[in-house]
Scaffold this motif. Sequence first.
Motif, PDB file in Angstrom:
ATOM      1  N   SER A 286       0.839  -1.203   0.000  1.00  0.00           N
ATOM      2  CA  SER A 286       0.000   0.000   0.000  1.00  0.00           C
ATOM      3  C   SER A 286       0.873   1.253   0.000  1.00  0.00           C
ATOM      4  CB  SER A 286      -0.888   0.021   1.246  1.00  0.00           C
ATOM      5  OG  SER A 286      -1.537   1.280   1.313  1.00  0.00           O
TER       6      SER A 286
ATOM      7  N   TYR B 100     -10.326   0.280  -7.406  1.00  0.00           N
ATOM      8  CA  TYR B 100     -11.302   0.691  -6.373  1.00  0.00           C
ATOM      9  C   TYR B 100     -10.788   0.359  -4.981  1.00  0.00           C
ATOM     10  CZ  TYR B 100     -15.389   0.830  -3.400  1.00  0.00           C
ATOM     11  OH  TYR B 100     -16.240   1.111  -2.362  1.00  0.00           O
ATOM     12  N   GLU B 101     -10.262  -0.855  -4.809  1.00  0.00           N
ATOM     13  CA  GLU B 101      -9.888  -1.294  -3.461  1.00  0.00           C
ATOM     14  C   GLU B 101      -8.705  -0.520  -2.884  1.00  0.00           C
ATOM     15  OE1 GLU B 101     -10.350  -3.171  -6.091  1.00  0.00           O
ATOM     16  OE2 GLU B 101      -8.475  -4.201  -6.618  1.00  0.00           O
ATOM     17  N   SER B 102      -7.904   0.111  -3.728  1.00  0.00           N
ATOM     18  CA  SER B 102      -6.744   0.840  -3.193  1.00  0.00           C
ATOM     19  C   SER B 102      -7.153   2.209  -2.652  1.00  0.00           C
ATOM     20  CB  SER B 102      -5.644   0.978  -4.244  1.00  0.00           C
ATOM     21  OG  SER B 102      -6.025   1.913  -5.218  1.00  0.00           O
ATOM     22  N   ASN B 103      -8.127   2.863  -3.262  1.00  0.00           N
ATOM     23  CA  ASN B 103      -8.528   4.202  -2.841  1.00  0.00           C
ATOM     24  C   ASN B 103      -9.961   4.474  -3.317  1.00  0.00           C
ATOM     25  OD1 ASN B 103      -8.842   6.964  -2.372  1.00  0.00           O
ATOM     26  ND2 ASN B 103      -6.729   7.446  -2.920  1.00  0.00           N
ATOM     27  N   PRO B 104     -10.962   3.982  -2.582  1.00  0.00           N
ATOM     28  CA  PRO B 104     -12.355   4.034  -3.058  1.00  0.00           C
ATOM     29  C   PRO B 104     -12.856   5.441  -3.389  1.00  0.00           C
ATOM     30  CG  PRO B 104     -12.171   2.618  -1.128  1.00  0.00           C
ATOM     31  CD  PRO B 104     -10.841   3.277  -1.303  1.00  0.00           C
TER      32      PRO B 104
ATOM     33  N   TYR C  23     -11.194   6.658  -6.608  1.00  0.00           N
ATOM     34  CA  TYR C  23     -11.721   5.854  -7.716  1.00  0.00           C
ATOM     35  C   TYR C  23     -13.125   6.334  -8.096  1.00  0.00           C
ATOM     36  CZ  TYR C  23     -13.431   1.820 -10.338  1.00  0.00           C
ATOM     37  OH  TYR C  23     -13.973   1.023 -11.310  1.00  0.00           O
TER      38      TYR C  23
END
Length: 603
Positions: free
Chosen positions: A389, A533-537, A540
Amino acid sequence: MNKIQNENNKYILGLSTMGSSSASIFKGKELIAAIEEERITRIKNDGGFPIESIKECLSIAGISIEDIDSICVYWRPFQVSTRILAVLKKIIFSLRSNLSIKYTFYRINSIFLNKKKSLYPEDRGSWLDLFFIKKILKRNIGDFQGKIFFIDHHLTHQSYAAAIQNWQNSLILSYDGGGESDSTVISVNLNNELINLKRIKWPNSLGHFYSFFTGYLGFRMLEGEYKMMGLAPYGKPVYKDIILDQILILKEDGSYHFNTKLCDYHGALEGSFNEQLIKLIGYPRINSEDPTEQHLNLASSVQAAFEEAQMHMIKWAKQLYPEIDKLVLSGGCALNVSANGKILNSKLFDKISLPPAPHDAGCSIGAVLAHDYNNGNIFNFSNYKNVNSPYLGRNYSNDEIRNTFSLLNLSIPKKLNDDDLIDFTSTALIEKNIVAWFNGRDEFGPRALGARSFLADPRNDDIRNEINKKIKKRELFRPFAPSVIKEEYGNYFDIKQDSPYMNIVANVLKDKKNIIPAITHIDGTARVHTVAYESNPMYYNLLKKFGEKTGIPVLLNTSFNIQEPIVRSPSDAIKTFLKSGVDLLVIGNYICDTKWKSENLSK
Ligand SMILES: [Fe+2]
């Protein structure tokens, strides 16, 4: 046996103590936080002992220094004989050349007494600090009774980089200015066993080669390298053959020789250059003058020679292991995003990978991982959490942000829920506003990845000049980068893999260049940032909403700063916003618009 019991819940601190200082903290095998010292001290590339980052890591973890089981440091200070000799030689030279006694004392002082501001960026911090870490900690933070491990520098680079993808088999190139005595290590990871194939000794250093010419072209060495890279596409590589013939000589055994007689790195730090070199390639640039055609051609030539040297090493390793189709890059030279793009385009490898902080800041994370490997574990870190991350700073809640407004004696701006915030911001971008975007934990590494970013509509070519003049106050030749949602990067960029840390350059597809001109560099390329999406909703969703309204899920994304390190705290962000020409700040769920800004500026 000094083994860290990090399979349980013990806390381990990782430190990078010079260059780009940083601290990281692990709880067992989970990375809790990592911070660069510059983000807190607000001194760009702060190379002092990372006291503030250690404090911040401890605070985020909710513990004190007494709770730390062990500390892993990003190099072995006892192994630096060649570097020490070079610096001693420099001090003697200073004395012989009758430079002022005061200056010489300053040099000695900066080496041994941890002066934060040194004329020599490479000497920031001190080796003695490493011997006296416990004393420094006691004086500034608290009593540390645990063990300290000093780890091979390139192993820390390699470990952090390898931990991003955890491929079972890969080639690994680690290259920078120089570690203890090596500046380049070429390795192979064979079924999770690390085998070093070649170590190239300093002063043969691709990093110093690049930094030397950064200085030659009038930019600040160890800081302005990316400016030279941005300049390169404006010139022609007319000096490339001269460079490869006399300055950076590629050898048959896969290594290279850097001609330090022609290119004295330490001399360049003082602004002095060899006359013979000037005869070969023309005069150096004084930093206040506009680059001439000769300077542009030199930037292009240095970049081309760097890429050739890089490919030379990679091809040498690849012929030894032709079956390996993955490449891991690490070390400060891996910040050369244009060269990274060339490797991917060469099709030698199916995939390449590099971490969000390939430079020395990332080694604080790598030191902890490398220590695990040194204790007999395999060279694979897939049992670690959160290591890939880039969002490793503090998470500020809306309440903390609200308190910051109060503390700064500013009015509380309006607050929106997530959906309304995304809708409002996407419309503001379409209406040609530049948006200061502060969202979630701040990024670790040099790139803004949608947590601390200035955002703009990439369709608007004029916005580039507007950002350059009003906000960034930077050179007009430097490009701006795009963020794109992961599912659609192939519709805009000629790149065959995602680029979640904005560290690979790719061609903008021919039919898209006119559609997103603000992020297309003069040579038709862009430094791509793909967003899952899952890294920075939140980020995104903003890109997606912008895409729904315009048909293009792409934004111009540049770092949230004005000639300073990237903002970290709400206080940094609000102050920078108030002194900038930006009309809108989105911070947490709060919206500071033009009206709020003018009301509060007139207070
Ligand atoms: Fe390094």
